[in-house]
Write a protein that holds these residues in place. Structure first.
Motif, mmCIF file in Angstrom:
data_model
loop_
_atom_site.group_PDB
_atom_site.id
_atom_site.type_symbol
_atom_site.label_atom_id
_atom_site.label_comp_id
_atom_site.label_asym_id
_atom_site.label_seq_id
_atom_site.Cartn_x
_atom_site.Cartn_y
_atom_site.Cartn_z
ATOM 1 N N CYS A 137 23.617 48.025 42.075
ATOM 2 C CA CYS A 137 22.954 48.740 40.981
ATOM 3 C C CYS A 137 21.570 48.143 40.704
ATOM 4 O O CYS A 137 21.246 47.035 41.121
ATOM 5 C CB CYS A 137 23.794 48.702 39.715
ATOM 6 S SG CYS A 137 23.804 47.094 38.891
ATOM 7 N N LEU A 165 29.389 48.781 39.866
ATOM 8 C CA LEU A 165 27.949 48.527 39.785
ATOM 9 C C LEU A 165 27.374 47.814 41.007
ATOM 10 O O LEU A 165 26.240 47.338 40.957
ATOM 11 C CB LEU A 165 27.637 47.706 38.526
ATOM 12 C CG LEU A 165 27.786 48.430 37.189
ATOM 13 C CD1 LEU A 165 27.496 47.473 36.041
ATOM 14 C CD2 LEU A 165 26.865 49.650 37.094
ATOM 15 N N GLU A 223 20.972 52.571 35.013
ATOM 16 C CA GLU A 223 22.398 52.299 35.223
ATOM 17 C C GLU A 223 22.879 51.162 34.331
ATOM 18 O O GLU A 223 23.973 51.218 33.766
ATOM 19 C CB GLU A 223 22.646 51.902 36.681
ATOM 20 C CG GLU A 223 22.490 53.009 37.695
ATOM 21 C CD GLU A 223 22.742 52.474 39.101
ATOM 22 O OE1 GLU A 223 23.916 52.514 39.531
ATOM 23 O OE2 GLU A 223 21.790 52.009 39.739
#
Length: 274
Positions: free
Chosen positions: A97, A94, A142
């Motif tokens: 992100c 991530l 996300e």
């Protein structure tokens, strides 16, 4: 003189405190005002209530307006379950992100920014929005920071199998409880005797809730998406006291808020004299 107006977060986590007051088990003459944390923060700052459960960061940013209620808080000493970041990918994937953050929260958003910069640096970006509406529209961010009852609903979402529990990660990092919310009284109302009595009633209500937590668990299982064992697990992870270790956790949070530029100074913690 007008009734004492008391802000009440519309989440399950404060049921042990408010149920004995709302049901009349503990006599009171409150006028309850209901809403999510961000709304109550705003109303309290505008002088529309005398006492309220507020985001911790609201007090730390505007302590000149408020006094704290003694030994009354809402926090966690491990997994909190209702303040989580859910994601479609594992944490290590991530970096950079974008996280959708619930508009209902101030403290949890601030905590997430601390955790994802000081504890696990992801260089994330953030946007504010309504997670449930976005998901129902087919838009799948996300990662999502969700709180309260929405978090309890979304934590089993099949497309978001990865859960980052903010309370669990905080105690893993610092060894201290995390205080998400506190109760404040406006300084300009703190000398009213009926306000002081209301503070005493709130503390009595907390003590009732702690002594009757099994009844609260049964009520929660009867009226929500949680079964009895899940209810017990949920309430077992919560903190309602504001004792020495909880205050230390709040002070460490304030230091990181200052370090990350989210508050401009670290205030002293001042309590109403009842």
């Amino acid at each position: 003189m007008d009734k004492v107006k008391v802000g009440r977060i519309s989440y399950l986590n404060v049921l042990p405190i408010y149920y004995p007051l709302e049901s009349g088990l503990i006599d009171n003459d409150f006028e309850f005002v209901y809403g999510p944390p961000a709304q109550l923060n705003k109303m309290m700052s505008e002088g529309l209530m005398h006492i309220s459960s507020n985001s911790s960061i609201e007090y730390l940013r505007h302590s000149e307006q408020y006094l704290l209620l003694p030994d009354l808080a809402i926090g966690s000493r491990g997994p909190v379950q209702s303040v989580i970041m859910i994601s479609r990918k594992p944490l290590e994937q991530l970096k950079g992100c974008n996280v959708l953050v619930s508009a209902q929260t101030h403290t949890s958003a601030a905590l997430l920014k601390i955790l994802l910069s000081e504890y696990i640096p992801l260089n994330a970006t953030y946007e504010t929005g309504n997670a449930t509406e976005r998901l129902e529209a087919g838009d799948k961010p996300e990662a999502i920071l969700c709180i309260g009852d929405e978090a309890l609903n979304l934590r089993k979402h099949e497309e978001y199998p990865y859960i980052f529990d903010l309370g669990e990660e905080w105690i893993r990092w610092t060894g201290l409880p995390f205080i998400f919310g506190i109760w404040t009284v406006r300084r300009d109302a703190a000398q009213r005797e009926d306000v002081k009595q209301a503070v005493r009633d709130l503390i009595r209500a907390k003590e009732w809730g702690q002594s009757n937590i099994e009844k609260v668990c049964e009520m929660t299982a009867d009226k929500t998406m949680l079964d009895l064992e899940e209810s017990r697990s949920y309430y077992d992870g919560l903190v309602y006291d504001l004792g020495k270790t909880e205050i230390e956790g709040l002070k460490v949070f304030s230091k990181y808020l200052k370090k990350t530029g989210q508050i401009d100074h670290i205030p002293d913690l001042e309590f109403i004299d009842i």
